[in-house]
Design a protein around this motif. Structure first.
Motif, mmCIF file in Angstrom:
data_model
loop_
_atom_site.group_PDB
_atom_site.id
_atom_site.type_symbol
_atom_site.label_atom_id
_atom_site.label_comp_id
_atom_site.label_asym_id
_atom_site.label_seq_id
_atom_site.Cartn_x
_atom_site.Cartn_y
_atom_site.Cartn_z
ATOM 1 N N LEU A 335 36.837 36.080 44.882
ATOM 2 C CA LEU A 335 35.641 35.456 44.317
ATOM 3 C C LEU A 335 35.782 35.447 42.802
ATOM 4 N N ILE A 336 35.637 34.277 42.212
ATOM 5 C CA ILE A 336 35.752 34.116 40.763
ATOM 6 C C ILE A 336 34.356 33.862 40.199
ATOM 7 N N PHE A 337 33.858 34.789 39.367
ATOM 8 C CA PHE A 337 32.544 34.661 38.740
ATOM 9 C C PHE A 337 32.737 34.192 37.288
ATOM 10 N N ASN A 338 32.621 32.898 37.067
ATOM 11 C CA ASN A 338 32.737 32.372 35.703
ATOM 12 C C ASN A 338 31.439 32.642 34.937
ATOM 13 N N PHE A 339 31.573 32.981 33.661
ATOM 14 C CA PHE A 339 30.377 33.291 32.875
ATOM 15 C C PHE A 339 30.559 32.858 31.420
ATOM 16 N N GLU A 340 29.433 32.747 30.758
ATOM 17 C CA GLU A 340 29.405 32.497 29.312
ATOM 18 C C GLU A 340 29.043 33.792 28.594
ATOM 19 N N ASN A 341 29.780 34.116 27.555
ATOM 20 C CA ASN A 341 29.420 35.208 26.651
ATOM 21 C C ASN A 341 28.634 34.575 25.514
ATOM 22 N N ARG A 342 27.340 34.813 25.509
ATOM 23 C CA ARG A 342 26.471 34.060 24.604
ATOM 24 C C ARG A 342 26.310 34.689 23.225
ATOM 25 N N ILE A 343 27.005 35.818 22.981
ATOM 26 C CA ILE A 343 26.994 36.389 21.628
ATOM 27 C C ILE A 343 28.361 36.240 20.959
ATOM 28 N N ASN A 344 29.348 35.716 21.715
ATOM 29 C CA ASN A 344 30.695 35.462 21.182
ATOM 30 C C ASN A 344 31.317 36.699 20.548
ATOM 31 N N GLY A 345 31.053 37.844 21.152
ATOM 32 C CA GLY A 345 31.638 39.094 20.677
ATOM 33 C C GLY A 345 31.969 39.989 21.857
ATOM 34 N N ASP A 346 32.646 41.101 21.590
ATOM 35 C CA ASP A 346 32.985 42.026 22.661
ATOM 36 C C ASP A 346 31.725 42.653 23.254
ATOM 37 N N LEU A 347 31.755 42.876 24.561
ATOM 38 C CA LEU A 347 30.635 43.485 25.277
ATOM 39 C C LEU A 347 31.069 44.855 25.799
ATOM 40 N N SER A 381 35.745 39.051 23.896
ATOM 41 C CA SER A 381 35.033 37.789 23.671
ATOM 42 C C SER A 381 35.735 36.597 24.295
ATOM 43 N N ASP A 382 37.076 36.692 24.529
ATOM 44 C CA ASP A 382 37.807 35.560 25.096
ATOM 45 C C ASP A 382 37.936 35.646 26.616
ATOM 46 N N GLU A 383 37.360 36.674 27.236
ATOM 47 C CA GLU A 383 37.405 36.790 28.688
ATOM 48 C C GLU A 383 36.218 36.041 29.288
ATOM 49 N N THR A 384 36.497 35.241 30.317
ATOM 50 C CA THR A 384 35.481 34.294 30.783
ATOM 51 C C THR A 384 35.150 34.399 32.271
ATOM 52 N N TYR A 385 35.793 35.297 33.011
ATOM 53 C CA TYR A 385 35.429 35.423 34.429
ATOM 54 C C TYR A 385 35.754 36.819 34.954
ATOM 55 N N PHE A 386 34.967 37.209 35.983
ATOM 56 C CA PHE A 386 35.250 38.415 36.756
ATOM 57 C C PHE A 386 35.910 37.983 38.068
ATOM 58 N N GLU A 387 36.795 38.807 38.578
ATOM 59 C CA GLU A 387 37.445 38.514 39.854
ATOM 60 C C GLU A 387 37.172 39.639 40.845
ATOM 61 N N LEU A 388 36.730 39.275 42.040
ATOM 62 C CA LEU A 388 36.480 40.234 43.104
ATOM 63 C C LEU A 388 37.405 39.918 44.266
ATOM 64 N N ASN A 389 38.165 40.920 44.702
ATOM 65 C CA ASN A 389 39.069 40.744 45.840
ATOM 66 C C ASN A 389 38.503 41.452 47.058
ATOM 67 N N ILE A 390 38.313 40.711 48.134
ATOM 68 C CA ILE A 390 37.838 41.269 49.401
ATOM 69 C C ILE A 390 39.003 41.267 50.386
#
Length: 455
Positions: A335-347, A381-390
């Protein structure tokens, strides 16, 4: 003489009609007529800190404007672009009879909680009328009606008094309330020190045991554990079936609505869409949910959180990385969870979870990185998705929905309920060409039988 006879006949007819009408309406305990509720939403940007000189300057400027142009219309005479009217409810009408168990369902923002607050006399309607016959007990949020500085014991008596119960009546029910809530050890502790689960247990116990004619319960029961939820649903069923009291129940759990409620009302955008038998309403609600899942995740308005992260899409892929529309039992899935980082900085300290529900919106399981101790201490800040492996998808064939949830430093960043749907087809999970009957469950497990001699 004729006049007297006519009067007697008319009176007889009137009282017969009155008696007939009384029989018709006497069973109605809640009547809602053309109910609407309007809120004013502000779109003003957050103002900077205001100093005393700014206040004086603004006052002087206002006086000067009146002197210079006393006949000029004030800006408030025109539409204010910084404010917007929002109708949480719009011309809602229905009736509920004594002893009915009614489910209120709908997506977030549909107007469910606003309706319950009006029925509980917490909020006044903008237009329309509500007629309620009987004493109402409401459980709309954790600790409703509790005073945080008072102990559990004191709050039981306080809530009872609010409901119009005498001290003797409360004492009579006191032991039952404490036993149901399972808070004996903390009874003389201020409730501000209670956990959310303890709050709910005691609040529900008070609301259900102090004999209100009408019991109103919101999604707050989701805070409690599964065993307590089952206990509450059983109590609500007893309250209605055995004691003839009326129950209004809001939940996203369609299985609970189906098991508890005889009828259901579906709200959408503040309006009643369906008011029928619970099974019929649930089917229509799930159909609407599945249809609405075609809306791009990024455009979904019914979401919660700070918005620091916002999910934009969820993709299902096979082991090769190809996008797939349907899954099968036993398949390895990404499962690929694409997201926007809306502060454009590290979280920092990011947690993500996905809750999977069956076709009745009953929660099957939750998958979260924190549960697996797979922490995301830094999300660049340049990472744009989480990956879940089932590994080996353990679901039987059917249609499922999922909710996605993300926190940053413990604060909710994005939370979308019913974010999407997916289908599972039959697969050879056990390498035997067989699966258990579909009506026998929703989950598959690895297991092995063996036989051996007694040691």
């Amino acid at each position: 003489m004729i006049f007297v006879v006519c009067v007697n006949i008319s009176h007889f007819t009137f009282f017969n009609k009155f008696s007939y009408l009384t029989k018709i309406v006497s069973n109605t305990v809640i009547k809602v007529e053309n109910l609407s509720k309007k809120y004013i939403l502000s779109h003003q940007k957050q103002e900077r800190y205001t100093a005393l000189r700014d206040v004086i300057s603004d006052k002087f400027r206002g006086i000067k404007e009146k002197i210079v142009s006393p006949f000029t219309f004030h800006r408030s005479h025109f539409a204010d672009p910084t404010h917007e009217e929002f109708w949480a409810l719009k011309e809602v009408s229905f009736e509920i009879n004594q002893g009915d168990r009614v489910g209120i369902i709908g997506r977030n923002g549909a107007g469910k909680t606003t309706l319950l607050k009006i029925l509980s006399r917490i909020t006044e309607p903008t237009t329309g009328r509500v007629t309620i016959k009987g004493r109402v007990a409401s459980l709309l949020e954790v600790g409703t009606g509790f005073h945080p500085e008072l102990t559990g014991r004191e709050n039981i008596f306080l809530n009872g008094a609010v409901l119009g119960m005498s001290k003797a009546e409360i004492k009579k029910k006191f032991d039952e309330i404490v036993a149901f809530a399972e808070v004996e050890k903390f009874l003389d502790t201020p409730v501000k020190r209670y956990s959310s689960g303890m709050y709910v247990r005691l609040a529900f116990a008070v609301a259900a045991h102090l004999e209100p004619e009408i019991l109103i319960v919101d999604e707050v029961l989701a805070v409690g554990d599964a065993q307590f939820q089952k206990k509450c649903l059983g109590k609500m069923g007893d309250v209605s079936a055995k004691e003839g009291r009326t129950v209004l129940f809001v939940s996203h759990n369609m299985l609970a609505i189906q098991n508890l409620c005889g009828t259901a009302i579906m709200l959408d955008k503040g309006q009643v869409i369906v008011n029928e038998k619970a099974g019929t309403v649930i089917e229509k609600y799930l159909f609407r949910l599945e249809s609405s899942s075609n809306v791009a995740l990024l455009k979904r308005k019914d979401r919660h959180g700070t918005g620091i992260i916002r999910f934009t899409s969820v993709l299902f892929k096979n082991e090769k990385g190809d996008s797939i529309n349907a899954l099968y039992s036993g398949q390895n899935v990404k499962l690929i969870f694409n997201f926007e980082n809306r502060i454009n900085g590290d979280l920092k300290n990011v947690s993500i979870a996905i809750g999977i529900d069956d076709y009745l919106a009953g929660r099957i399981t939750v998958l979260g990185n924190a549960i697996q101790n797979e922490t995301f201490e830094i999300v660049k800040s340049d990472e744009t998705y989480f990956e879940l492996n089932i590994i080996r998808l353990p679901l039987v064939p059917g249609t499922y929905s999922f909710t996605i949830y993300c926190t940053i430093n413990g604060e909710v960043a994005d939370w979308v309920q019913n974010a999407g749907f997916f289908s599972v087809e039959a697969g050879d999970y056990y390498d035997s060409g067989k699966l258990p009957p579909l009506e026998q469950g929703t989950f598959l497990m690895d297991y092995h039988f063996k036989i051996s001699a007694q040691v």
